[in-house]
Scaffold this active site. Sequence first.
Site, PDB file in Angstrom:
ATOM      1  N   ASP A 112       7.803  -6.675   4.822  1.00  0.00           N
ATOM      2  CA  ASP A 112       7.307  -6.227   6.116  1.00  0.00           C
ATOM      3  C   ASP A 112       8.493  -5.625   6.854  1.00  0.00           C
ATOM      4  O   ASP A 112       9.538  -6.270   6.991  1.00  0.00           O
ATOM      5  CB  ASP A 112       6.683  -7.385   6.896  1.00  0.00           C
ATOM      6  CG  ASP A 112       5.832  -6.872   8.039  1.00  0.00           C
ATOM      7  OD1 ASP A 112       5.091  -5.885   7.843  1.00  0.00           O
ATOM      8  OD2 ASP A 112       5.914  -7.418   9.157  1.00  0.00           O
ATOM      9  N   TYR A 125       9.018   6.698   9.032  1.00  0.00           N
ATOM     10  CA  TYR A 125       9.944   7.112  10.093  1.00  0.00           C
ATOM     11  C   TYR A 125      11.212   7.779   9.563  1.00  0.00           C
ATOM     12  O   TYR A 125      12.094   8.139  10.360  1.00  0.00           O
ATOM     13  CB  TYR A 125      10.330   5.889  10.941  1.00  0.00           C
ATOM     14  CG  TYR A 125       9.154   5.295  11.686  1.00  0.00           C
ATOM     15  CD1 TYR A 125       8.694   5.870  12.869  1.00  0.00           C
ATOM     16  CD2 TYR A 125       8.474   4.179  11.211  1.00  0.00           C
ATOM     17  CE1 TYR A 125       7.603   5.354  13.555  1.00  0.00           C
ATOM     18  CE2 TYR A 125       7.376   3.649  11.878  1.00  0.00           C
ATOM     19  CZ  TYR A 125       6.952   4.239  13.050  1.00  0.00           C
ATOM     20  OH  TYR A 125       5.870   3.731  13.722  1.00  0.00           O
ATOM     21  N   SER A 152       0.849  -1.196   0.000  1.00  0.00           N
ATOM     22  CA  SER A 152       0.000   0.000   0.000  1.00  0.00           C
ATOM     23  C   SER A 152       0.885   1.247   0.000  1.00  0.00           C
ATOM     24  O   SER A 152       0.385   2.363   0.057  1.00  0.00           O
ATOM     25  CB  SER A 152      -0.881  -0.008   1.260  1.00  0.00           C
ATOM     26  OG  SER A 152      -0.039   0.015   2.401  1.00  0.00           O
ATOM     27  N   HIS A 188      18.005  -0.643   5.545  1.00  0.00           N
ATOM     28  CA  HIS A 188      17.525  -2.004   5.795  1.00  0.00           C
ATOM     29  C   HIS A 188      16.979  -2.617   4.493  1.00  0.00           C
ATOM     30  O   HIS A 188      17.290  -3.745   4.154  1.00  0.00           O
ATOM     31  CB  HIS A 188      16.444  -1.943   6.870  1.00  0.00           C
ATOM     32  CG  HIS A 188      15.426  -0.853   6.663  1.00  0.00           C
ATOM     33  ND1 HIS A 188      15.791   0.451   6.422  1.00  0.00           N
ATOM     34  CD2 HIS A 188      14.070  -0.881   6.590  1.00  0.00           C
ATOM     35  CE1 HIS A 188      14.708   1.181   6.239  1.00  0.00           C
ATOM     36  NE2 HIS A 188      13.646   0.394   6.330  1.00  0.00           N
ATOM     37  N   GLY A 246       6.199   4.581  -1.529  1.00  0.00           N
ATOM     38  CA  GLY A 246       7.610   4.856  -1.198  1.00  0.00           C
ATOM     39  C   GLY A 246       8.461   3.601  -1.348  1.00  0.00           C
ATOM     40  O   GLY A 246       9.603   3.656  -1.817  1.00  0.00           O
TER      41      GLY A 246
END
Length: 185
Positions: free
Chosen positions: A65, A142, A8, A167, A11
């Site tokens: 995730d 974040y 969804s 990451h 980015g």
Amino acid sequence: MKLKVITSNPGKVREYQNSFTHLGIEMEHLHLPYDEIQTFQLEEVVEKGMVEIRKKGVTDFIIDDSGLFIDSLKGFPGVWSAFAQKTIGNEGILKLMKNVSDRKAEFKCCIGCDFGGETIIVTGICNGTILTTEKGKEGFGYDPIFSYDGKLSFAEISTEEKNNFSHRGNAVRLLISELKNRSLI
Ligand code: ITT
């Protein structure tokens, strides 16, 4: 070659596109909601998500995730990162961290990739710190409060630079090497 990015979050798609362009792999954004089970392991969310998506007949895709794990908050928001971002947001996290001197945090990204009938699951990590104020306009989530070098936030650098340290960038490098090992690319 084309890979669907099922998310969804536009980015994430931008970052994947940037990472795969040099290999001639095209990303297609597919908004296909799937249940994300509540568990303490990102890998488990991804494994279950892949099963659900395959049941819908979709192949050649990536899901991811991710979570931000803050040391002084005992790993919060971690697997609740999406909920915390929607509710208290970056401002709320900074409030929780007011006057906290240990700013260490870890960003984790678990990618599940279905390609050529194979399943590859990899996890990338980026160690960094939580800044004391939001900085920058790039990125998402974040990014304005997370710094990989103790100075710049992920929202102050380009997608390409973020991919070099993040990451998700680290997870993608593991994924590409696994796709090559299996002669899929
Ligand atoms: P999908 O699950 O639909 O892919 P999402 O944005 O909910 O999109 P996650 O559950 O993986 O993705 O992310 C949990 C939260 O962490 C969410 O609020 C994201 O915006 C944030 N997040 C994930 N990766 C991030 C990154 O690279 N930089 C900043 N925030 C990130």
